[in-house]
Scaffold this motif. Structure first.
Motif, mmCIF file in Angstrom:
data_model
loop_
_atom_site.group_PDB
_atom_site.id
_atom_site.type_symbol
_atom_site.label_atom_id
_atom_site.label_comp_id
_atom_site.label_asym_id
_atom_site.label_seq_id
_atom_site.Cartn_x
_atom_site.Cartn_y
_atom_site.Cartn_z
ATOM 1 N N ILE A 24 -8.615 -16.526 13.805
ATOM 2 C CA ILE A 24 -9.881 -15.725 13.699
ATOM 3 C C ILE A 24 -11.031 -16.911 13.849
ATOM 4 O O ILE A 24 -10.805 -17.732 13.020
ATOM 5 C CB ILE A 24 -10.004 -14.948 12.299
ATOM 6 C CG1 ILE A 24 -9.233 -13.753 12.284
ATOM 7 C CG2 ILE A 24 -11.617 -14.719 11.966
ATOM 8 C CD1 ILE A 24 -10.029 -12.487 13.138
ATOM 9 N N VAL A 61 0.291 -10.457 14.737
ATOM 10 C CA VAL A 61 -0.766 -10.105 13.581
ATOM 11 C C VAL A 61 -1.131 -11.333 12.989
ATOM 12 O O VAL A 61 -2.244 -11.727 12.830
ATOM 13 C CB VAL A 61 -0.173 -9.023 12.534
ATOM 14 C CG1 VAL A 61 -1.355 -8.923 11.502
ATOM 15 C CG2 VAL A 61 0.084 -7.620 13.328
ATOM 16 N N ARG A 62 -0.174 -11.970 12.561
ATOM 17 C CA ARG A 62 -0.403 -13.259 11.922
ATOM 18 C C ARG A 62 -1.215 -14.296 12.887
ATOM 19 O O ARG A 62 -2.142 -14.749 12.385
ATOM 20 C CB ARG A 62 0.999 -14.120 11.661
ATOM 21 C CG ARG A 62 0.907 -15.279 10.620
ATOM 22 C CD ARG A 62 1.973 -15.642 9.880
ATOM 23 N NE ARG A 62 2.679 -14.819 8.898
ATOM 24 C CZ ARG A 62 2.428 -14.639 7.798
ATOM 25 N NH1 ARG A 62 1.449 -14.882 7.125
ATOM 26 N NH2 ARG A 62 2.969 -13.670 7.235
ATOM 27 N N TRP A 118 -4.911 -13.520 12.856
ATOM 28 C CA TRP A 118 -5.599 -13.938 11.666
ATOM 29 C C TRP A 118 -5.806 -15.385 11.599
ATOM 30 O O TRP A 118 -6.631 -15.984 11.363
ATOM 31 C CB TRP A 118 -5.081 -13.427 10.283
ATOM 32 C CG TRP A 118 -5.162 -11.794 10.075
ATOM 33 C CD1 TRP A 118 -4.357 -10.829 10.210
ATOM 34 C CD2 TRP A 118 -6.396 -11.120 9.853
ATOM 35 N NE1 TRP A 118 -4.884 -9.451 10.313
ATOM 36 C CE2 TRP A 118 -6.308 -9.902 9.805
ATOM 37 C CE3 TRP A 118 -7.841 -11.643 9.722
ATOM 38 C CZ2 TRP A 118 -7.074 -9.001 9.596
ATOM 39 C CZ3 TRP A 118 -8.661 -10.823 9.378
ATOM 40 C CH2 TRP A 118 -8.343 -9.460 9.464
ATOM 41 N N GLN A 119 -4.704 -15.937 12.159
ATOM 42 C CA GLN A 119 -4.672 -17.542 12.084
ATOM 43 C C GLN A 119 -6.028 -18.087 13.174
ATOM 44 O O GLN A 119 -6.558 -18.983 13.091
ATOM 45 C CB GLN A 119 -3.493 -18.210 12.434
ATOM 46 C CG GLN A 119 -2.397 -18.177 11.615
ATOM 47 C CD GLN A 119 -1.256 -18.493 11.732
ATOM 48 O OE1 GLN A 119 -0.861 -18.734 12.866
ATOM 49 N NE2 GLN A 119 -0.357 -18.821 10.880
ATOM 50 N N LEU A 172 6.530 -7.044 6.149
ATOM 51 C CA LEU A 172 6.324 -8.409 6.581
ATOM 52 C C LEU A 172 7.663 -9.331 6.859
ATOM 53 O O LEU A 172 7.800 -10.021 7.669
ATOM 54 C CB LEU A 172 5.813 -9.289 5.218
ATOM 55 C CG LEU A 172 4.253 -9.301 5.470
ATOM 56 C CD1 LEU A 172 3.722 -10.195 4.414
ATOM 57 C CD2 LEU A 172 3.698 -9.646 6.622
ATOM 58 N N VAL A 198 5.089 -8.827 13.772
ATOM 59 C CA VAL A 198 4.433 -9.537 12.631
ATOM 60 C C VAL A 198 3.826 -10.806 12.983
ATOM 61 O O VAL A 198 2.556 -11.220 12.769
ATOM 62 C CB VAL A 198 5.649 -9.751 11.546
ATOM 63 C CG1 VAL A 198 5.056 -10.648 10.385
ATOM 64 C CG2 VAL A 198 5.836 -8.396 10.822
ATOM 65 N N PHE A 212 2.206 0.207 16.599
ATOM 66 C CA PHE A 212 3.532 -0.595 16.698
ATOM 67 C C PHE A 212 4.561 -0.042 17.530
ATOM 68 O O PHE A 212 4.495 1.178 17.905
ATOM 69 C CB PHE A 212 3.790 -1.179 15.401
ATOM 70 C CG PHE A 212 2.854 -2.051 14.878
ATOM 71 C CD1 PHE A 212 1.951 -1.819 13.910
ATOM 72 C CD2 PHE A 212 2.871 -3.415 15.517
ATOM 73 C CE1 PHE A 212 1.199 -2.722 13.280
ATOM 74 C CE2 PHE A 212 1.645 -4.326 15.062
ATOM 75 C CZ PHE A 212 1.185 -3.962 13.933
#
Lengths: 83, 344
Positions: free
Chosen positions: B133, B126-127, B130-131, B102, B123, B21
């Motif tokens: 995937i 990254v979110r 995962w959303q 976060l 952040v 990062f």
């Protein structure tokens, strides 16, 4: 969701974050997030967001320092899911 | 926001690469960068408690890395505070802690100084990862002899169950629904009663934020959960009803060739489940098997052994992400991942 299912789901998350298969193979409740799973603060960021998205909970009442082992994370998730 | 290598000016948001990062700060001058990071006396600490809004010089900030300066677009420049105000905002925060990767990290701090609101693209990305995937989870279960029938959500489903005159069918549909609910919770953390589940005009179940598909056969039920359209079908592998006449009726020559190496019953079972899965995914009004191409790559068939062998066909995207879970239990259902299924 029982405790075993929570662990299995955490392991699925770890598969996408922790690249080393030998680390994943030995992952258990006692595994230390930093020492055993090799998670840096960045890795913790991935894990925490993954948990929020995959378990549909918000981790807004804890800080990263609260979690030392996989068990700590599981206890928190279990408590959140019961609420 | 864009970034460039260059010379910063007073009030600029700056950043430097820190591993995967970036670390952010507010530039005042070469002797003063205000950042939300480890204080100089705790430079190597990993504890959030040692992270404060503090001052360092540019070298202490960069630690040998390359300096990048925010290059604001016109709308961003309009929203941004004036340089003196940015520096004032940063100085007002000196000494404050409460670091939270976060919700209150160095990027949040820097954006707050410049724009007056806390935000972190890092952040958010990254979110977003995962959303997005891919999820393609299939839940299979042996139909229990006498499942305990309780109220289900949503009410539309409960009405359908209440309207079933055949007790065996009602019990099967009820259990299939319970498996679906367990799957929605396990895969996506969703409550079936809160996602607007309802049938569309073609009788397909649709919901907010997910896609589902149900199947039941003699002895077993199956539910698929995904973020993209999905269809699933389960059939016992060696059902004596599979006869050559049916194969001739529904299969094209290409499909017959595709299953030529299999015994007739198995070949037909494979084609049938694939056509059903494809139909369910498409959500059409009428099932016309002879018009559905069962050899399509968007369908995957696996053999799963429960109390006996079943074929499960799944139609959808991201078939490489397919995960299968076996569901068991009575009052409370539990899902165990199965990795021993075979391609068929």
């Amino acid at each position: 969701m029982n405790r075993q299912e929570i662990f299995e789901k955490l392991k699925e998350i770890a598969e996408l974050t922790v690249q080393d298969p030998s680390i994943l193979a030995s992952m258990c409740e006692d595994s230390d997030l930093a020492a055993d799973l090799g998670l840096s603060s960045v890795g913790m960021l991935y894990i925490v967001i993954a948990i929020e998205e995959m378990f549909n909970i918000r981790m807004d009442d804890v800080s990263f320092g609260d979690f030392r082992t996989v068990r700590d994370v599981m206890d928190y998730i279990e408590q959140k899911l019961k609420a | 926001m864009k970034w460039k290598l260059g010379t910063p000016r007073r009030g600029d948001m700056i950043r430097v690469r820190a591993g995967q990062f970036y670390h952010y700060g507010i530039y005042v001058d070469d002797g003063e960068v205000i950042q939300f990071g480890p204080t100089p006396d705790a430079e190597h600490s990993l504890l959030d408690a040692d992270i404060r809004v503090c001052v360092s010089d540019i070298h202490g900030f960069l630690k040998g890395g390359f300096l990048e300066v925010a290059s604001l677009s016109l709308p961003e420049r309009i929203k941004a505070a004036k340089p003196d105000e940015i520096v004032s905002r940063a100085r007002r925060e000196l000494g404050k802690g409460g670091y939270d990767i976060l919700n209150n990290n160095c990027e949040h701090f820097a954006n707050n100084c410049v724009f007056g609101t806390k935000s972190s693209e890092q952040v958010d990305s990254v979110r977003s990862f995962w959303q997005n995937i891919p999820v393609l989870d299939v839940y299979v279960a042996v139909q229990p002899d006498a499942p305990v029938v309780q109220k289900v959500e949503p009410p539309q489903r409960q009405k359908e169950l209440d309207a079933c005159k055949n007790e065996a069918v009602r019990a099967q549909r009820y259990f299939a629904w319970r498996v679906l609910c367990a799957g929605l919770n396990r895969s996506l953390g969703l409550d079936a009663g809160r996602i607007g589940l309802h049938r569309n005009e073609n009788k397909k179940w649709i919901a907010n934020g997910c896609e589902v598909s149900l199947s039941h056969c003699k002895g077993a039920v199956c539910a698929a959960v995904s973020k993209r359209p999905v269809g699933v079908d389960i059939e016992p592998l060696n059902d004596p009803r599979y006869r050559e006449a049916l194969l001739l009726r529904i299969a094209t020559q290409k499909e017959k060739d595709a299953v030529a190496a299999l015994p007739t019953g198995e070949g037909l079972c494979k084609l049938w489940t694939r056509k059903e899965a494809a139909f369910k995914r498409a959500g059409g009004a009428q099932f016309l098997p002879e018009q559905i191409d069962a050899t399509d790559d968007s369908i995957r068939t696996v053999r799963v052994h429960l109390d006996r062998d079943y074929l499960v066909s799944v139609a959808g995207e991201n078939l490489g992400n397919l995960r299968i879970y076996e569901v068991s239990g009575t009052d409370e259902l539990h899902c165990v991942r199965r990795t021993d299924f075979e391609p068929f």
